[in-house]
Design a protein around this motif. Structure first.
Motif, mmCIF file in Angstrom:
data_model
loop_
_atom_site.group_PDB
_atom_site.id
_atom_site.type_symbol
_atom_site.label_atom_id
_atom_site.label_comp_id
_atom_site.label_asym_id
_atom_site.label_seq_id
_atom_site.Cartn_x
_atom_site.Cartn_y
_atom_site.Cartn_z
ATOM 1 N N ALA B 345 0.831 -1.207 0.000
ATOM 2 C CA ALA B 345 0.000 0.000 0.000
ATOM 3 C C ALA B 345 0.866 1.258 0.000
ATOM 4 O O ALA B 345 0.464 2.297 -0.530
ATOM 5 C CB ALA B 345 -0.930 -0.009 1.211
ATOM 6 N N GLN B 348 2.466 1.567 -3.753
ATOM 7 C CA GLN B 348 1.508 1.935 -4.805
ATOM 8 C C GLN B 348 0.134 1.938 -4.181
ATOM 9 O O GLN B 348 -0.523 0.902 -4.097
ATOM 10 C CB GLN B 348 1.570 0.906 -5.934
ATOM 11 N N PRO B 349 -0.324 3.116 -3.720
ATOM 12 C CA PRO B 349 -1.620 3.161 -3.044
ATOM 13 C C PRO B 349 -2.735 2.613 -3.936
ATOM 14 O O PRO B 349 -2.677 2.725 -5.159
ATOM 15 C CB PRO B 349 -1.812 4.654 -2.783
ATOM 16 N N ALA B 350 -3.713 1.998 -3.287
ATOM 17 C CA ALA B 350 -4.805 1.352 -4.011
ATOM 18 C C ALA B 350 -5.572 2.361 -4.852
ATOM 19 O O ALA B 350 -6.013 3.390 -4.349
ATOM 20 C CB ALA B 350 -5.742 0.672 -3.007
ATOM 21 N N ASP B 351 -5.710 2.055 -6.126
ATOM 22 C CA ASP B 351 -6.477 2.903 -7.043
ATOM 23 C C ASP B 351 -7.292 1.958 -7.927
ATOM 24 O O ASP B 351 -6.774 1.394 -8.891
ATOM 25 C CB ASP B 351 -5.509 3.760 -7.873
ATOM 26 N N LEU B 352 -8.551 1.771 -7.547
ATOM 27 C CA LEU B 352 -9.366 0.760 -8.222
ATOM 28 C C LEU B 352 -9.552 1.093 -9.700
ATOM 29 O O LEU B 352 -9.493 0.217 -10.558
ATOM 30 C CB LEU B 352 -10.728 0.629 -7.518
ATOM 31 N N ASP B 353 -9.751 2.361 -9.996
ATOM 32 C CA ASP B 353 -9.958 2.744 -11.391
ATOM 33 C C ASP B 353 -8.738 2.374 -12.233
ATOM 34 O O ASP B 353 -8.863 1.811 -13.317
ATOM 35 C CB ASP B 353 -10.235 4.242 -11.484
ATOM 36 N N LEU B 355 -6.562 0.104 -11.538
ATOM 37 C CA LEU B 355 -6.451 -1.361 -11.591
ATOM 38 C C LEU B 355 -7.364 -1.935 -12.676
ATOM 39 O O LEU B 355 -6.958 -2.789 -13.463
ATOM 40 C CB LEU B 355 -6.822 -1.965 -10.233
ATOM 41 N N LEU B 356 -8.605 -1.457 -12.709
ATOM 42 C CA LEU B 356 -9.551 -1.994 -13.687
ATOM 43 C C LEU B 356 -9.114 -1.642 -15.105
ATOM 44 O O LEU B 356 -9.286 -2.434 -16.035
ATOM 45 C CB LEU B 356 -10.963 -1.459 -13.420
ATOM 46 N N ALA B 357 -8.541 -0.475 -15.279
ATOM 47 C CA ALA B 357 -8.134 -0.055 -16.625
ATOM 48 C C ALA B 357 -6.920 -0.844 -17.109
ATOM 49 O O ALA B 357 -6.777 -1.110 -18.297
ATOM 50 C CB ALA B 357 -7.848 1.440 -16.635
#
Lengths: 648, 366
Positions: B345, B348-353, B355-357
């Protein structure tokens, strides 16, 4: 089958002064076949990425042996990758290839049977040595004995040209030879006007610690591209325009990737940490690999000592308030049965992902099948109902994963999600969803923090009147200490109870809880367009899981032939949607194609007393749309003949 | 002893887990850690056979647990199947009476995802060493922060009297009318062989010795395994009488005290000395030089010594060491897992957008 438009749309002059034409196609199916050491899967994946970024619609079918490296040059060692891409929306990886690339005699022998006459066949001439021919039982060289006359055969010395291209690379012969897949990819990239930057970036990234290998692969890739541009062997290149797609951001995604991302998203949308307990097994392992990369999202992955420990650890994590998940395939789901029963009894959320493969026993580890449906439904001791859902396409695995988590969390129950080998490894373009548009799962997670009993005690089996879910009180919550377990529970208190009436009540209540999930499901979508004469379909086809693409493609063919057919595809196999029985009864005939021996058909017949006609196939491969269309056409025509006869 | 259990970062800031814990503490006041034995009891009737050794162990645990200073809600007891596995029902903590052999795996998932909890496993010789043998050894080698109480009565009790993986060779039971052919496991040897960081042994009827080993096990960070000799008065009565009898007990038991010479028997007549090939053997104290007598060291990193100790006893229980064989420090699985999440974390802080891209997207314009 073949392209509808073969007129040259442009010509260009190759550097040698040779004039090359460009033909526009609406779709093409390419199959790359070689030895399992030849890198066909990698080549296929790269070609797929190039094609996706170009904007074609696509669908892929990787097909590889279970052995990591079967003896070189033998039939069991043949690995292939089929890619269907088009300028329009497509649903399957294609029934048969238009183009076959065979990297050796074994690949030719194993795949030629699927290449229709007139198809383009590209072979690596260098590999057709007496020794390699003998390995697969060719008495004479098919490149010379005239046996390939029915196809447009282009024999290219792929290996030696790769070696020539890398003569100055400083690499040995063996290492240089490995780049022949990139030479081939370069040639195909030229033939189909694919963008090349992505592959070059990929090679630089993959081999960043071995720059000489990266350079060699890039050199081979470029040499293949340039060879296509200059050689007289290929006079034509092809253009397949981007497919019209809804506006938005897209990426290419495989089923296992989409499933993994769906699980991460479910964790984020519920606010719960994800805990995956898993044991490596083909073809589910990629989910473990993918999730293990996303620790920053609070995802814990635990590679357990066996399948049982994988699911057991997930149950333990769920007891502690995490979203417990376990992934498996084939015999792994059998090993997990007892623990899944514990999750049914303890009524804890648990998501069980079964990437189905050919069975029974070890079966066909790398081939697809849909034969675990009845096991998912009933494969536990006692009355142990649980929800079962299935995704329909690689990209749909994302939504199915979130739906599995929604049900598990809302109803405090294990859920089995049935993917399969074809969905897991197949890929397609996927519109990247907006985060805000994803389901909000926070309402499904309300940990109990206060006693719910009349005397100030906590009753762990006092249910929510609407969902029948029991309260989820997690360790660390003061005043809510309680004990759960596999022994029958007394209603409300959850204490051990051997009381006859209580057991009867609890068995029925657990069933009612699962049945009640149907109330949360949307009405069944029926794709039932009127025929050209305004005629309604008399025949419906119903499927589940990965047969969606082939069934959909078959329905298109049927409709294109002027007939009507209705298509129903189930996401929820247990409970089934409340309106399904009425829908099925609307049709004269219902056909159910499955990659098993009729498991959904059995359920539908038992549940709705509808005379479902089962059409099955268990070849380890997806249905061919043409075969399904023939089955449907025959059924429709029979129904029509009978209908007309009754009218007279 | 009033230390609260460690509050680790659960890896999900703002998770409903933290909210639930906070809400409940607000309701009840602060976490209650000043507890008495009666606070550990439940309203459930204890249903072991009268005279079972399990009662003695239950009483000892209920009396001793409050002294750890851990709130009841922060303790979880997970069990498998068998007589001993009914234990959680009688403890006013969180608990799960799970399925046969799988308690260590379930507890691993719980402890790995909730390092703030004190997680206990209660199991028996059949549950832990037969059907659950695989989970036991893997849990031990991972060093998950768990305390495992293995009630060894050398018999299958709940299924009414078949031989178990710790029954002696030749044992006549319902399933072995001509005597058992199996060679038994020595659970302590097995645990040390799996590189367990804490291994102890105690007797059900020895309240003081049992409590002492349990305390050290509970305070140990990592997986602790405590083998508790437990009498099954129905199917294997008197199995441990040799060690319990006031006359024979001192002759055949070797008390293990860290830093003390291994001298035992009436008047300290017997002792443990080094044998060839790295083993240990029993000697008469007056026949050896004092410097030859082994001084017990439970903290030796190399497990060979603890293993040699465990091999002193024979299947008829003569020369049975009792106490803590091994207690060494190693990073725990759950702490290392939490650390990996923390590092991930941070990097690379969690970034869902994002990740999905993924890394390759294309845009279709309207």
């Amino acid at each position: 089958m073949t392209a509808t438009d073969r007129s040259p749309v442009a010509t260009s002059s190759a550097p040698g002064g040779f004039v090359k034409s460009v033909v526009e196609l609406d779709r093409v199916v390419i199959r790359l076949a070689g030895d399992s050491g030849d890198g066909m899967q990698l080549t296929g994946n790269r070609f797929t990425s190039e094609t996706a970024s170009f904007g074609n619609d696509l669908s892929t079918l990787p097909n590889f042996p279970a052995e990591i490296r079967a003896p070189t040059g033998t039939l069991p060692g043949v690995s292939s990758f089929q890619l269907h891409f088009a300028d329009h929306d497509i649903m399957t990886p294609g029934d048969a290839p238009d183009v076959l690339v065979a990297m050796n005699p074994a690949a030719l022998k194993a795949n030629l049977v699927d290449l229709p006459g007139g198809g383009l066949l590209i072979v690596d001439a260098d590999q057709f040595t007496p020794r390699n021919l003998a390995k697969v039982g060719y008495a004479t060289n098919p490149l010379e004995d005239g046996s390939l006359e029915s196809w447009q055969t282009v024999s290219v010395p792929l290996t030696s040209m790769t070696l020539d291209a890398l003569a100055d690379s400083g690499l040995g012969k063996k290492e240089s030879e490995r780049s022949k897949n990139m030479f081939t990819l370069g040639l195909l990239s030229w033939m189909y006007h694919r963008p090349t930057e992505g592959t070059i970036r990929f090679l630089e990234r993959t081999f960043r610690r071995k720059p000489e290998i990266a350079a060699a692969n890039i050199a081979a890739f470029r040499a293949g591209y340039n060879y296509g541009e200059t050689t007289e062997a290929f006079a034509v290149s092809y253009e397949i325009k981007p497919a019209p797609m809804a506006p938005g951001r897209y990426r290419n995604i495989s089923g296992n990737q989409a499933l993994s991302l769906g699980l991460v998203a479910a964790g984020q949308r519920s606010g719960l940490p994800i805990f995956l307990g898993a044991y490596p097994i083909t073809p589910a392992s990629d989910i473990l690999h993918e999730l293990s990369k996303h620790k920053a999202f609070g995802v814990r992955t635990f590679q357990a000592e066996d399948e049982i420990a994988g699911v057991a650890a997930a149950i333990g994590a769920s007891f502690g308030g995490a979203l417990g998940i376990t992934t498996t395939s084939g015999p792994g789901i059998s090993l997990k049965s007892e623990a899944i029963g514990l999750a049914v009894m303890t009524e804890l959320p648990l998501v069980v992902i079964d990437v189905q493969r050919g069975g029974p026993s070890t079966g066909l580890p790398t081939k697809t099948e849909q034969s675990d449906l009845l096991q998912a439904m009933f494969g536990r001791n006692g009355e142990a109902p649980l929800p079962v859902i299935a995704p329909r396409s690689p990209g749909d695995c994302f939504d199915a994963a979130i739906e599995a988590c929604r049900i598990a969390l809302t109803y405090r129950t294990p859920v089995i999600l049935l993917s399969d080998g074809y969905l897991a490894n197949g890929a397609e373009p996927w519109p990247v969803p907006a985060i805000d548009a994803l389901p909000d799962l926070t309402r499904a997670v309300r940990f109990a923090t206060e006693p719910n009993g009349e005397d100030g005690e906590f009753l762990p089996y006092l249910r929510d009147p609407e969902t029948l879910a029991r309260p989820w009180a997690i360790p660390g919550t003061a005043g809510m200490q309680h004990r759960i377990g596999g022994l029958e529970k007394a209603d409300k208190t959850g204490n051990i109870s051997y009381d006859a009436a209580n057991h009867d009540f609890m068995v029925r209540t657990r069933q009612a809880k699962i049945d009640g999930i149907a109330a949360s499901l949307p009405p069944t979508e029926v794709d039932d367009p009127e025929g050209p004469d305004g005629e309604k379909a008399r025949v419906a086809v119903i499927g589940w899981g990965s047969t969606y693409g082939p069934i959909g493609a078959a329905c298109r063919r049927i409709r294109a032939s002027g007939r009507s057919v209705a298509q129903i595809h189930l996401r929820h196999l247990n409970p089934m949607p409340a309106d399904l029985g009425d829908i099925l009864r609307r049709y004269d005939r219902v056909v159910c194609p499955e990659m098993n021996l009729g498991q959904l058909a059995m359920l539908l017949r038992a549940k709705y007393l509808v005379d479902v006609e089962s059409h099955t196939q268990v070849r380890g491969l997806p249905f061919r749309a043409s075969e399904l269309a023939a089955v449907l056409q025959e059924t429709i025509d029979r129904a029509a003949a009978r209908g007309n006869g009754e009218l007279q | 002893m009033t230390t609260a259990p460690h509050r680790h970062d659960l890896g999900m800031p703002g998770s409903p887990i933290d909210a639930a814990i906070a809400a409940s503490v607000v309701t009840q006041g602060e976490k209650q850690t000043a507890l008495k034995a009666k606070d550990m009891k439940t309203d459930q009737e204890v249903r072991w056979c009268p005279g079972c050794g399990d009662y003695v162990i239950l009483n000892a645990v209920q009396s001793f647990l409050p002294s750890l200073g851990i709130a009841r809600e922060d303790m979880v007891i997970v069990s498998g199947i068998g007589c001993s596995s009914r234990f959680p029902y009688y403890m006013n903590t969180y608990g799960m009476h799970s399925i046969h052999g799988r308690a260590p795996a379930i507890a691993t998932g719980l402890a790995a995802s909730r390092p703030d909890l004190s997680v206990w496993v209660v199991t028996g010789d059949g549950d832990a060493l037969s059907i659950g043998g695989n989970h036991l050894i893997h849990t031990l080698r991972r060093n998950v922060n768990l305390t495992i109480l293995l009630f060894n009565n050398r018999i299958y009790g709940l299924t009414k009297g078949q031989y178990s993986p710790t029954s002696e060779v030749g044992k006549v039971t319902k399933s072995t009318p001509m005597g058992s052919l199996d060679h038994p496991f020595n659970p302590v040897s097995l645990a040390i062989g799996a590189d367990a960081t804490f291994v102890g042994r105690a007797m059900d009827s020895d309240r003081k010795g049992l409590t002492d080993v349990l305390r050290q096990a509970a305070e140990h960070q990592g997986t602790s395994l405590v083998e508790i000799y437990q009498n099954c008065n129905i199917f294997n009565d008197g199995a441990f009488d040799l060690l319990k009898d006031p006359t024979t007990g001192p002759m055949w038991s070797i008390p293990l005290v860290h830093g003390e010479p291994l001298v035992f028997g009436p008047d300290g007549a017997s002792c443990v000395v080094r044998d060839e090939f790295g083993g240990l053997r029993i000697a008469e104290t007056n026949q050896v030089d004092a410097s030859e007598i082994v001084v017990h060291d439970a903290h030796r990193q190399d497990p060979s010594y603890a293993f040699a100790l465990s091999r002193l006893s024979s299947q008829d229980l003569r020369y049975t060491p009792m106490g803590v064989f091994r207690s060494v420090q190693k990073p725990t699985y759950d702490a290392m897992m939490a650390e990996q999440l923390h590092v991930a974390a941070t990097q690379q802080p969690a970034d869902l957008d994002a990740l999905l891209a993924g890394s390759d997207t294309w845009t279709v314009k309207a």
